[in-house]
Design a protein around this motif. Structure first.
Motif, PDB file in Angstrom:
ATOM      1  N   SER A 169       0.752  -1.047   0.067  1.00  0.00           N
ATOM      2  CA  SER A 169       0.044  -0.032  -0.032  1.00  0.00           C
ATOM      3  C   SER A 169       0.796   1.162   0.072  1.00  0.00           C
ATOM      4  N   ARG A 172      -0.665   3.479   2.948  1.00  0.00           N
ATOM      5  CA  ARG A 172      -0.045   3.028   4.147  1.00  0.00           C
ATOM      6  C   ARG A 172       1.304   3.636   4.435  1.00  0.00           C
ATOM      7  N   HIS A 176       2.428   6.013   7.489  1.00  0.00           N
ATOM      8  CA  HIS A 176       3.498   5.239   8.132  1.00  0.00           C
ATOM      9  C   HIS A 176       4.949   5.250   7.574  1.00  0.00           C
ATOM     10  N   GLN A 179       7.645   2.605   8.610  1.00  0.00           N
ATOM     11  CA  GLN A 179       7.140   1.474   8.912  1.00  0.00           C
ATOM     12  C   GLN A 179       8.525   0.311   8.640  1.00  0.00           C
ATOM     13  N   TRP A 298      -4.750   2.812  12.198  1.00  0.00           N
ATOM     14  CA  TRP A 298      -4.921   2.740  10.563  1.00  0.00           C
ATOM     15  C   TRP A 298      -5.277   4.055  10.043  1.00  0.00           C
ATOM     16  N   LEU A 305      -6.963   2.927   6.496  1.00  0.00           N
ATOM     17  CA  LEU A 305      -6.524   1.778   5.969  1.00  0.00           C
ATOM     18  C   LEU A 305      -7.654   0.441   6.261  1.00  0.00           C
ATOM     19  N   ALA A 309      -3.834  -3.837   3.362  1.00  0.00           N
ATOM     20  CA  ALA A 309      -3.191  -2.352   3.768  1.00  0.00           C
ATOM     21  C   ALA A 309      -2.951  -2.200   4.964  1.00  0.00           C
ATOM     22  N   ALA A 310      -3.982  -2.572   5.992  1.00  0.00           N
ATOM     23  CA  ALA A 310      -4.055  -2.394   7.546  1.00  0.00           C
ATOM     24  C   ALA A 310      -3.513  -3.688   7.991  1.00  0.00           C
ATOM     25  N   CYS A 353      -8.284  -2.227  15.205  1.00  0.00           N
ATOM     26  CA  CYS A 353      -7.006  -2.114  15.070  1.00  0.00           C
ATOM     27  C   CYS A 353      -6.175  -2.828  16.152  1.00  0.00           C
TER      28      CYS A 353
END
Length: 442
Positions: A169, A172, A176, A179, A298, A305, A309-310, A353
Motif C-alpha cells: 500500500s 500506508r 507510516h 514502517q 490505521w 487503511l 493495507a491495514a 486495530c
C-alpha cells in the motif's frame, strides 16, 4: 458546500466489498484500481461464515458464490504419516447459520466487480489509476495523488480516502513512512490448482504435514457429475532453517512444479497421492509467506487503511479475505453511526486495530496450524492414537480460541445482530462541516 465522496484506493476484494457497502447505504464513492483490465487472477481463498453472512447482507446470493467456488464442509489437520490429528465440520454442517466458502480468488473478485458495476454504474471503478499518496486539505478534505501506467499524474479530492491497496500500500507508506519492511519468516509457498478427485468429504480443507513442511489442499469447485473430478487448490510450504539462503524468493512468480516437488516425493497415502496432485497443475507460482508488523493506528484524519493495507497476515488461518470483507461492513456501520467523517474512521480504528493486530501475530505463530507444532514437539509426528499425544478437549479448546480471536466463534456469530441493519442509509454531510482538527501524521 462540497458533496460527500469517499475515495477508495484498490479494487481488490476489500475495496469492492467497501464499494458494495457504500452503495447499499447511499454513500457516493469511486474506486481507483491500478490495473488496466480486471482479470480473474490468483488461486484459492477461504471465506469464513462471518464474511459470507456479510456478503449475503450485501445481496450476493449462494448461487453467485457457487459459480466462483464451493461451500466447505470440513476442516482437518493430518500428520505427515497420514494420521488424523484434528477434524471438524465447517459452515452449515457445523451448525453455523451461514456456509464457509472455498473460492477461486480471481473469479470471486470478478463477481464482486460485475455486481458493483451493475448497481453503481461502470464509472464506480476507475482503472489504470494507482493511488501513490495523499495530501490533507485545510478544509478537512483529502486529495489522492493518482498515477497512470504511462506516468500521467492526476489529483482527486474527496471527503475521505480509504487505503484498500494491499500489502504494498502506497497509502500506508504515506501514513507510516518509517514502517519496517515486509516481514518474511522463512516459509516459501508454491501455489497451484489441479483437476483431481477431492479427498475426505469431497469439500474438505486439509492441512497435511508438519509445522515446517506441509500441504494445504481443498477444492474450489463442485465435483463433475460424470467424472467426480474438481478443481483442487493446493499450497505446498517449506520453512527454511536459514531464510538468508533463499534471498532469491520472488513475489508470486511462475515456476516449474519440478523446482519444488522433490520436497513431497514420498507423500503418498491410500487416500491421496501428493506428487500426482502436483504434477496435475498446468502452472505453479512461488511466493514467500509474508506479513507486515502491526501499526499503532490505521487512520490519519480523513484517511484510513483496511484489508491487507491495514493488516496483511500469514494465510495460516484463512482470514485475509474474510477480514477485508468485515472491514468494509464495519466501516459502513461507522459511517451510519457518525456520518462520513474522520470521527467514523477513528471509531473503526478503535474497534478493530488492536484485536486484528493481535491476530496478525497469532497467525505468525502458526494460527490454527499450531496444533501441528504441538504434536511435533511432543512426539515428532509419530503416534498411534492422537488422544495419547493431545486429548480431544485440548485440541477443541485450541481451535475454539482461534475462532474467537478471528471473529467466527459459532454461537457468538449465530446470535449476533447484522453489522448493518437492512435498509440503513448514511447521513451525508459536506467536508466543510466536519468538526474538529485532523489528528495524525502530516
Amino acid at each position: 458546500m462540497t458533496e460527500t465522496k469517499v475515495l477508495i484506493a484498490g479494487g481488490g476484494i476489500g475495496g469492492l466489498a467497501l464499494g458494495l457497502t457504500l452503495h447499499q447505504i447511499g454513500v457516493p464513492f469511486t474506486i481507483f484500481e491500478t490495473v488496466r483490465e480486471l482479470r480473474p487472477l490468483g488461486v484459492g481463498i477461504n471465506v469464513q461464515p462471518n464474511a459470507v453472512r456479510a456478503l449475503f447482507e450485501m445481496g450476493i446470493t449462494p448461487a453467485e458464490l457457487d459459480a466462483s467456488g464451493v461451500a466447505a464442509r470440513e476442516w482437518a489437520l493430518v500428520g505427515q504419516h497420514g494420521q488424523e490429528i484434528y477434524a471438524e465440520p465447517r459452515g452449515t454442517d457445523a451448525g453455523y447459520n451461514w456456509p464457509q466458502y472455498a473460492l477461486h480468488r480471481g473469479r470471486f473478485q470478478m463477481l464482486l466487480a460485475r455486481i458493483l458495476r451493475h448497481r453503481a454504474g461502470p464509472d464506480a471503478i476507475r482503472l489504470d489509476s494507482r493511488v501513490m499518496g495523499y495530501e490533507k486539505q485545510p478544509d478537512g478534505q483529502v486529495t489522492a495523488l493518482i498515477r497512470s501506467a504511462e506516468g500521467y499524474l492526476t489529483r482527486e479530492t474527496g471527503t475521505l480516502l480509504i487505503g484498500a491497496d494491499g500489502i504494498h500500500s502506497k497509502v500506508r507508506a504515506r501514513m507510516h513512512p518509517d514502517q519496517p519492511p515486509i516481514h518474511w519468516g522463512g516459509t516459501v509457498m508454491w501455489r497451484g490448482t489441479s483437476t483431481a478427485k477431492p479427498v475426505r468429504t469431497g469439500s474438505s480443507f486439509v492441512g497435511l504435514g508438519t509445522h515446517r513442511q506441509r500441504m494445504v489442499i481443498y477444492p474450489i469447485s463442485a465435483p463433475d457429475r460424470d467424472t467426480g473430478l474438481a478443481l483442487v487448490n493446493w499450497i505446498a510450504e517449506v520453512t527454511m532453517d536459514d531464510p538468508a539462503t533463499r534471498d532469491d524468493v520472488g513475489w508470486f512468480r511462475q515456476v516449474d512444479v519440478g523446482d519444488f516437488a522433490h520436497h513431497f516425493k514420498d507423500w503418498i497415502y491410500d487416500w491421496l497421492d501428493v506428487p500426482a496432485l502436483l504434477r496435475g497443475a498446468q502452472v505453479a507460482y512461488e511466493n514467500p509467506m509474508i506479513d507486515r508488523d502491526p501499526v499503532a493506528t490505521w487512520t490519519d484524519g480523513p484517511v484510513c487503511l483496511m484489508g491487507d493495507a491495514a493488516h496483511a497476515m500469514y494465510p495460516t488461518g484463512s482470514n485475509g479475505a474474510s477480514q477485508a470483507i468485515i472491514d468494509a461492513r464495519e466501516l459502513g456501520a461507522a459511517f451510519l453511526a457518525k456520518g462520513v467523517t474522520p470521527a467514523a474512521l477513528a471509531a473503526f480504528d478503535a474497534k478493530l486495530c488492536a484485536p486484528v493486530s493481535a491476530l496478525i501475530l497469532r497467525n505468525r505463530g502458526a494460527g490454527p496450524f499450531g496444533l501441528l507444532n504441538l504434536v511435533n514437539d511432543r512426539c515428532k509426528g509419530q503416534f498411534d492414537t492422537i488422544d495419547d499425544i493431545s486429548p480431544k478437549p485440548e485440541r477443541d479448546a485450541f481451535m475454539a480460541t482461534y475462532k474467537t480471536a478471528a471473529g467466527f466463534a459459532m454461537d457468538t456469530l449465530n446470535n449476533a445482530a447484522p453489522i448493518i441493519a437492512p435498509g440503513a442509509k448514511a447521513a451525508l454531510r459536506s467536508a466543510a462541516s466536519t468538526p474538529g482538527p485532523l489528528d495524525g501524521p502530516t
